[in-house]
Design a protein around this motif. Structure first.
Motif, short mmCIF file in Angstrom:
data_model
loop_
_atom_site.label_atom_id
_atom_site.label_comp_id
_atom_site.label_asym_id
_atom_site.label_seq_id
_atom_site.Cartn_x
_atom_site.Cartn_y
_atom_site.Cartn_z
N ALA A 1 50.89 32.63 31.80
CA ALA A 1 50.98 31.76 32.98
C ALA A 1 51.17 32.59 34.25
CB ALA A 1 52.14 30.78 32.83
N LYS A 2 51.80 33.76 34.12
CA LYS A 2 52.04 34.63 35.26
C LYS A 2 51.11 35.83 35.19
CE LYS A 2 56.95 33.61 35.67
NZ LYS A 2 58.29 34.19 35.71
N ASP A 3 50.88 36.48 36.34
CA ASP A 3 50.11 37.71 36.36
C ASP A 3 50.90 38.80 35.63
OD1 ASP A 3 48.32 36.33 37.88
OD2 ASP A 3 48.80 37.34 39.76
N VAL A 4 50.18 39.77 35.08
CA VAL A 4 50.79 40.84 34.29
C VAL A 4 50.96 42.08 35.17
CG1 VAL A 4 50.51 42.31 32.26
CG2 VAL A 4 49.75 39.93 32.19
N LEU A 5 52.17 42.62 35.20
CA LEU A 5 52.49 43.81 35.98
C LEU A 5 51.94 45.05 35.32
CD1 LEU A 5 54.17 45.27 38.25
CD2 LEU A 5 56.04 45.31 36.59
N PHE A 6 51.39 45.97 36.14
CA PHE A 6 51.09 47.30 35.62
C PHE A 6 51.76 48.33 36.51
CE2 PHE A 6 47.53 46.86 38.58
CZ PHE A 6 47.42 48.12 39.15
N LEU A 7 52.22 49.40 35.89
CA LEU A 7 52.89 50.50 36.57
C LEU A 7 52.05 51.76 36.44
CD1 LEU A 7 56.52 49.79 35.34
CD2 LEU A 7 55.52 49.22 37.56
N PRO A 8 52.32 52.80 37.22
CA PRO A 8 51.50 54.01 37.20
C PRO A 8 51.32 54.63 35.82
CG PRO A 8 53.03 54.11 39.03
CD PRO A 8 53.38 52.90 38.22
N ASN A 9 52.34 54.57 34.97
CA ASN A 9 52.20 55.18 33.64
C ASN A 9 51.25 54.42 32.73
OD1 ASN A 9 53.84 52.97 33.19
ND2 ASN A 9 55.39 54.09 32.04
N ALA A 10 50.80 53.22 33.11
CA ALA A 10 49.85 52.45 32.31
C ALA A 10 48.41 52.81 32.63
CB ALA A 10 50.05 50.95 32.54
N VAL A 11 48.17 53.43 33.78
CA VAL A 11 46.81 53.72 34.25
C VAL A 11 46.26 54.93 33.53
CG1 VAL A 11 45.41 54.29 36.26
CG2 VAL A 11 47.35 52.72 36.50
N ARG A 12 45.11 54.76 32.88
CA ARG A 12 44.51 55.86 32.11
C ARG A 12 43.62 56.76 32.96
NH1 ARG A 12 42.91 54.41 26.05
NH2 ARG A 12 45.02 54.70 25.27
N ASP A 13 42.68 56.20 33.73
CA ASP A 13 41.73 57.07 34.43
C ASP A 13 41.74 56.93 35.94
OD1 ASP A 13 40.59 54.56 34.36
OD2 ASP A 13 38.80 55.18 33.29
N HIS A 14 42.03 55.76 36.47
CA HIS A 14 42.08 55.57 37.92
C HIS A 14 42.81 54.27 38.25
CE1 HIS A 14 38.98 52.58 37.31
NE2 HIS A 14 39.07 52.25 38.57
N VAL A 15 43.33 54.18 39.44
CA VAL A 15 43.98 52.95 39.87
C VAL A 15 42.89 51.92 40.14
CG1 VAL A 15 45.43 51.89 41.63
CG2 VAL A 15 45.89 54.22 40.89
N PRO A 16 42.96 50.77 39.51
CA PRO A 16 41.91 49.77 39.71
C PRO A 16 41.89 49.22 41.13
CG PRO A 16 43.67 48.91 38.32
CD PRO A 16 43.99 50.32 38.60
N GLU A 17 40.70 48.84 41.56
CA GLU A 17 40.54 48.24 42.88
C GLU A 17 40.63 46.73 42.76
OE1 GLU A 17 36.98 49.62 44.75
OE2 GLU A 17 37.30 51.67 44.09
N LEU A 18 40.92 46.08 43.85
CA LEU A 18 41.02 44.63 43.89
C LEU A 18 39.72 44.01 43.38
CD1 LEU A 18 42.82 42.30 44.78
CD2 LEU A 18 41.73 42.40 46.99
N GLY A 19 39.82 43.09 42.43
CA GLY A 19 38.65 42.41 41.89
C GLY A 19 37.98 43.13 40.74
N GLU A 20 38.36 44.36 40.45
CA GLU A 20 37.73 45.12 39.37
C GLU A 20 38.21 44.61 38.01
OE1 GLU A 20 37.04 49.77 38.19
OE2 GLU A 20 38.66 49.28 39.55
N GLU A 21 37.29 44.50 37.05
CA GLU A 21 37.66 44.07 35.70
C GLU A 21 38.22 45.27 34.94
OE1 GLU A 21 34.98 41.71 33.45
OE2 GLU A 21 34.27 40.67 35.23
N VAL A 22 39.29 45.02 34.20
CA VAL A 22 39.95 46.07 33.45
C VAL A 22 40.27 45.60 32.04
CG1 VAL A 22 40.99 47.16 35.48
CG2 VAL A 22 42.23 45.35 34.29
#
Length: 59
Positions: A19-40
């Motif tokens: 129901a809520k958006d899911v938080l991501f932190l820097p240690n979760a990012v594998r290759d690059h910080v996603p951009e707004l609207g990008e599918e991950v």
């Protein structure tokens, strides 16, 4: 993606799985910080503070 803070490399992911958006932190990012609207892809893990994204990467 609903919100990304590029400076802190964290943000929130819109998903139909919760129901809520899911938080991501820097240690979760594998290759690059996603951009707004990008599918991950990511693994969702439950923490005492709610769902959090892990192993985040672009699709």
């Amino acid at each position: 993606m609903s919100h990304v803070n590029v400076a802190s490399q964290s943000g929130f992911i819109e998903t139909e799985a919760t129901a809520k958006d899911v938080l991501f932190l820097p240690n979760a990012v594998r290759d690059h910080v996603p951009e707004l609207g990008e599918e991950v892809t990511f693994e969702m893990v439950e923490t005492r503070n709610g769902p959090r994204a892990a192993k985040l990467s672009r699709t």
